[in-house]
Design an enzyme around this catalytic site. Structure first.
Site, PDB file in Angstrom:
ATOM      1  N   ARG A 214      -1.328  -3.286 -18.591  1.00 40.92           N
ATOM      2  CA  ARG A 214      -2.641  -2.661 -18.574  1.00 40.92           C
ATOM      3  C   ARG A 214      -2.643  -1.543 -17.536  1.00 40.92           C
ATOM      4  NH1 ARG A 214      -6.854  -3.980 -21.191  1.00 40.92           N
ATOM      5  NH2 ARG A 214      -5.418  -5.266 -22.352  1.00 40.92           N
TER       6      ARG A 214
ATOM      7  N   THR B 164      -3.179   5.356 -22.186  1.00 43.65           N
ATOM      8  CA  THR B 164      -3.044   4.019 -21.609  1.00 43.65           C
ATOM      9  C   THR B 164      -1.595   3.606 -21.824  1.00 43.65           C
ATOM     10  OG1 THR B 164      -3.597   3.006 -23.719  1.00 43.65           O
ATOM     11  CG2 THR B 164      -5.404   3.300 -22.169  1.00 43.65           C
TER      12      THR B 164
ATOM     13  N   TYR C 211       0.848  -1.205   0.000  1.00 49.66           N
ATOM     14  CA  TYR C 211       0.000   0.000   0.000  1.00 49.66           C
ATOM     15  C   TYR C 211       0.865   1.230   0.000  1.00 49.66           C
ATOM     16  CZ  TYR C 211      -4.964  -0.381  -0.210  1.00 49.66           C
ATOM     17  OH  TYR C 211      -6.227  -0.507  -0.703  1.00 49.66           O
TER      18      TYR C 211
ATOM     19  N   LYS D  19      -1.405  -0.197 -25.053  1.00 49.99           N
ATOM     20  CA  LYS D  19      -1.729  -0.331 -26.476  1.00 49.99           C
ATOM     21  C   LYS D  19      -0.416  -0.257 -27.277  1.00 49.99           C
ATOM     22  CE  LYS D  19      -6.401   1.132 -25.419  1.00 49.99           C
ATOM     23  NZ  LYS D  19      -7.484   2.121 -25.601  1.00 49.99           N
TER      24      LYS D  19
ATOM     25  N   ASP E 268      -5.911  12.749 -25.685  1.00 49.75           N
ATOM     26  CA  ASP E 268      -5.961  11.369 -25.198  1.00 49.75           C
ATOM     27  C   ASP E 268      -5.273  10.519 -26.263  1.00 49.75           C
ATOM     28  OD1 ASP E 268      -6.568   8.771 -24.602  1.00 49.75           O
ATOM     29  OD2 ASP E 268      -8.734   9.078 -24.361  1.00 49.75           O
TER      30      ASP E 268
ATOM     31  N   GLU F 171      -0.506   4.839  -0.720  1.00 47.89           N
ATOM     32  CA  GLU F 171      -1.288   6.033  -1.049  1.00 47.89           C
ATOM     33  C   GLU F 171      -0.428   7.287  -0.900  1.00 47.89           C
ATOM     34  OE1 GLU F 171      -4.752   5.905   1.444  1.00 47.89           O
ATOM     35  OE2 GLU F 171      -5.747   4.435   0.176  1.00 47.89           O
TER      36      GLU F 171
END
Ligand SMILES: *Cc1c(COP(=O)(O)O)cnc(C)c1O
Length: 409
Positions: A231, A222, A50, A225, A196, A52
């Site tokens: 991903r 992303t 974790y 691609k 984008d 954050e």
């Protein structure tokens, strides 16, 4: 492997999927094959952590190695795209775009974005998506004759509607975008510029498509691609938007970052910084052009009559077959693509007039122009014999035989 012992059912699905990926031709333009190094990072112990917050300002202890890893990921992304600021934490493209809207706009603000049915993405203002529900979307499309974005039309809409943000980007547009034209229009009406580049990031990074990062306020992409990473996604922006973007990602929309995926992003960025990646990106485009030429030679109508990038849209309905039928027949022949709306489509999204084909994945396998010609001819054969099980079976065998010369894992 541990998974085979403990969970043979799931292990079997993984094995089957691997075989499917190896034995078939992946023509879905948003997919790719990552390296083993990228996969190792995704499967690493960082999945246990974790963290954050941002590097060196976390809400949990034990983050010294996560900080080092994320610093490296950010530094590499900055170098790759000449970015002033980068946040590598967005979980995927859609949440990254949500963070950009959240950072720059108030609910109900006007956004000029590309219509999904003309090549845009769901997050560019589709009524069923957060973007269409929470913001006032002014959609732009392409010219009916040329099937290209008409920048005069975009300008007219911008002057009329005075949007707060102009969004340039697509999921299904086979041509290069003119980011300078978008920027000039946005400046004229005082709108934020948001690009984008989910589909074309690898092409932009390699310099074979214009990179909007130095020009635009904010750019999302992303990582899975054409960039050929895990991903996930990232947001790049000018320094003056850095705080807003970081706060929108966390605590605005996300909790703990996926550190294992971010480590894999760092690995993919290093790969994309190598000279071989430029050769790869150039070959993606050469391959797309070769496939497009061959298909057009076989009598197919391509949207805008060709391609400048990694993808093409084929109007199969002109040949008397629907997009859905085409997708299924090709699937049965070991050739994977997706049905897609074409501009001014007279059919419906679940069974549109077109299919979308792309070359990023098969180029990663090492295929070149001669294989593209062969693939176009297989596509043609299957579409012309969509109900002939024998022919589909034969093509499937031929596809598999060719794939065995282009082993990837
Ligand atoms: C793929 C894509 C996205 C969304 O990415 P997900 O990771 O599937 O959420 C966003 N924008 C564009 C233009 C895309 O093509």
């Amino acid at each position: 492997m541990y998974i085979e012992k403990f969970d043979p059912e799931i292990a079997q699905t993984i094995e089957n999927e691997k075989k499917r990926q190896m034995d078939g031709l992946e023509l879905i333009p948003s997919e790719n094959y990552v390296s083993k190094a990228v996969m190792e990072a995704v499967g690493s112990v960082f999945t246990n952590k974790y963290s954050e917050g941002v590097p060196h300002k976390r809400y949990y202890g034990g983050n010294e190695f996560v900080d080092t890893m994320e610093d490296i990921a950010v530094a590499r992304a900055k170098q790759l795209f000449s970015a002033e600021h980068v946040n590598v934490q967005p979980y995927s493209g859609s949440p990254a775009n949500f963070a950009v809207y959240y950072a720059l706009l108030e609910l109900g603000d006007k956004v000029l974005g590309m219509n999904l049915s003309m090549g845009g993405h769901l997050t560019h203002g589709h009524p069923l998506n957060f973007s269409g529900r929470f913001y006032k979307i002014i959609p732009y499309g392409v010219d009916k004759e040329t099937e290209l974005i008409d920048y005069d039309e975009v300008r007219k809409l911008a002057l009329q509607e005075k949007p707060k943000m102009l969004l340039a980007g697509f999921s299904a547009y086979p041509r290069a975008l003119d980011f300078k034209a978008f920027k000039e229009i946005a400046d004229e009406v005082g709108a934020f510029t948001f690009a984008d580049i989910a589909h074309i990031a690898g092409l932009c990074a390699a310099g074979v498509h214009e990179n909007p990062v130095p020009l635009f306020d904010v750019v999302s992409t992303t990582t899975h691609k054409t960039l050929r990473g895990p991903r996930g996604a990232m947001i790049m922006c000018k320094e003056k938007f850095a705080k807003q973007i970081d706060k929108a990602v966390f605590p605005g929309l996300q909790g703990g970052p996926h550190d294992h995926v971010n480590a894999a992003k760092a690995v993919a960025f290093k790969e994309a910084l190598q000279p071989e990646f430029k050769i790869y990106a150039r070959q993606i485009i050469k391959n797309a052009k070769a496939m497009a030429e061959e298909l057009m030679g076989l009598g197919y109508k391509l949207v805008s009559n060709g391609t400048d990038n990694h993808l093409m849209l084929v109007d199969v309905w002109k040949m008397g077959i629907t997009g859905k039928e085409a997708e299924i027949a090709l699937d049965e022949s070991g050739i994977y693509c997706n049905k897609n709306m074409i501009p001014y489509d007279t059919r419906q999204p679940l069974d549109p007039s077109g299919i979308r084909l792309g070359t990023p994945a098969i180029t990663s396998r090492g295929m070149k122009e001669s294989e593209m010609k062969q693939i176009a001819n297989w596509v043609d054969k299957v579409l012309k014999n969509k109900n002939d099980a024998q022919i589909k079976k034969k093509v499937r065998e031929e596809v598999k035989a060719m794939c065995q010369n282009f082993i990837i894992y």
